[in-house]
Motif scaffolding. Structure first.
Motif, mmCIF file in Angstrom:
data_model
loop_
_atom_site.group_PDB
_atom_site.id
_atom_site.type_symbol
_atom_site.label_atom_id
_atom_site.label_comp_id
_atom_site.label_asym_id
_atom_site.label_seq_id
_atom_site.Cartn_x
_atom_site.Cartn_y
_atom_site.Cartn_z
ATOM 1 N N THR A 1 -8.813 -3.147 -0.808
ATOM 2 C CA THR A 1 -9.508 -2.032 -0.168
ATOM 3 C C THR A 1 -10.819 -2.532 0.418
ATOM 4 O O THR A 1 -11.583 -3.232 -0.260
ATOM 5 C CB THR A 1 -9.816 -0.910 -1.179
ATOM 6 N N ASN B 1 -7.907 -5.014 -5.748
ATOM 7 C CA ASN B 1 -7.837 -3.963 -6.758
ATOM 8 C C ASN B 1 -7.079 -4.411 -8.001
ATOM 9 O O ASN B 1 -6.012 -5.015 -7.904
ATOM 10 C CB ASN B 1 -7.169 -2.713 -6.175
ATOM 11 N N ALA C 1 0.851 -1.190 0.000
ATOM 12 C CA ALA C 1 0.000 0.000 0.000
ATOM 13 C C ALA C 1 0.882 1.234 0.000
ATOM 14 O O ALA C 1 2.084 1.168 0.306
ATOM 15 C CB ALA C 1 -0.922 0.007 1.215
ATOM 16 N N CYS D 1 -14.364 -1.343 1.408
ATOM 17 C CA CYS D 1 -15.173 -0.198 1.011
ATOM 18 C C CYS D 1 -16.620 -0.409 1.438
ATOM 19 O O CYS D 1 -17.147 -1.521 1.316
ATOM 20 C CB CYS D 1 -15.100 -0.020 -0.505
ATOM 21 N N SER E 1 -8.643 4.852 0.884
ATOM 22 C CA SER E 1 -7.598 3.824 1.023
ATOM 23 C C SER E 1 -7.481 2.938 -0.220
ATOM 24 O O SER E 1 -7.299 1.726 -0.126
ATOM 25 C CB SER E 1 -7.856 2.957 2.265
ATOM 26 N N ALA E 2 -7.579 3.566 -1.391
ATOM 27 C CA ALA E 2 -7.539 2.792 -2.639
ATOM 28 C C ALA E 2 -6.127 2.446 -3.092
ATOM 29 O O ALA E 2 -5.954 1.497 -3.862
ATOM 30 C CB ALA E 2 -8.250 3.563 -3.747
#
Length: 332
Positions: free
Chosen positions: A105, A41, A10, A107, A99-100
């Protein structure tokens, strides 16, 4: 799907500053809360707002993982709340959240959308935040009508490119500004009827507006530049028109006397996308409309470059240079 790991890569910041504060590091994979889904992602969107959080223009608790949108595949569903929206592991989705900038992530489920089969993951990620911003600007901030003259600043930027295409589809006439000769053709391809190079000695935006509108001014100015262009935007707008100041690329607009607006009965708006899509109904309505026009009107999704996640500092440098055209994406 493959088992979910305990750690992921990240991009996190612990303090505000330049690109040197961006830390590419191992952090724990988040556990989705009752109302969340966990997304693996595939693409992550880079937006100018990310630089505002990095520099401290928009304060936020630290440490934080940057990023407001992405697309990928659901790795786990957090609860009955998420399941009630019809989500399941393996679904192709796009999301608007926080926080992408990460491999995974978590969500809120009400900010996640299934991606139509005819829309690629990269296009879905590229379109979501910037496309929805453009769509809500022309539908909510100022309801643009066919035949209206409209001024779009930074017409080849992420939001600017979407604005030009949507305005063309609505039958509006668009004056677009660009920063160099190299961007003129792209602005015209995306729908700008008239293009002005907005640099000293190369183009006169106000003069062009007056010539195109026979001195009346434009019905709306969509200004994502901010401080450097705000006063000129007020000069360009027509009587009863709207200046939509939706970004701060050159810095925040300074305080001004509200009595300035009385000369034209002009309206000023400082919209944010999130207040237009605050409810699930609003989010689905505008997202469905966006995906529909992407598929039916064959809008072009211009991607400037896809960067490895570890090269996020270069992506931030590029977007802040204001020399890019189209969307910047990160790839985990």
């Amino acid at each position: 799907m493959a088992p979910i790991p305990k750690l992921m890569k990240a991009v996190q910041i612990e303090k505000t500053g330049g690109t040197e504060v961006l830390q590419y590091k191992d952090v724990p994979v988040p556990m989705p809360k009752n109302d969340e889904v966990l997304i693996k992602n595939e693409f992550i969107g880079v937006n100018y707002i990310d630089t505002y959080f990095r520099t401290g223009l928009y304060p936020n608790p630290k440490p934080m993982i940057l990023g407001r949108e992405g697309s990928g595949t659901i790795a786990s569903v957090g609860s009955e709340v998420a399941k009630s929206l019809g989500f399941a592991e393996g679904d192709r989705v796009a999301f608007m959240g926080t926080s992408a900038y990460a491999d995974f992530t978590a969500c809120p489920a009400d900010k996640v959308l299934k991606v139509p089969d005819r829309v690629s993951p990269s296009d879905a990620c590229s379109a979501l935040l910037q496309g929805l911003t453009a769509l809500t600007l022309v539908e909510e901030t100022h309801k643009v009508q066919s035949g209206d003259w409209v001024l779009v600043l930074a017409a080849t930027g992420g939001v600017g490119g979407w604005l030009c295409q949507i305005l063309r589809a609505k039958g509006a006439k668009t004056i677009g500004t660009v920063g160099s000769e190299e961007k003129v053709a792209t602005a015209k391809e995306q729908g700008a009827d008239v293009v002005v190079i907005d640099r000293p000695g190369q183009g006169d935006v106000l003069k062009t507006v007056k010539e195109c509108t026979e001195g009346r001014g434009v019905a709306a100015v969509f200004d994502g530049v901010g401080k450097d262009t705000f006063e000129r935007s007020l000069e360009c707008v027509a009587r009863k028109g709207t200046v939509a100041s939706f970004g701060n690329a050159s810095g925040a607009v300074e305080p001004f006397l509200i009595s300035k607006l009385s000369a034209k009965n002009a309206k000023i708006a400082r919209p944010t996308l999130y207040n237009y899509v605050a409810t699930r109904q609003e989010f689905e309505h505008y997202s469905d409309e966006l995906f529909k026009i992407m598929m039916e009107d064959k809008f072009s999704v211009r991607i400037h470059e896809t960067y490895p996640l570890k090269d996020v500092a270069r992506a931030h440098t590029d977007i802040e240079s204001r020399k890019t055209m189209g969307k910047l994406l990160l790839k985990p």
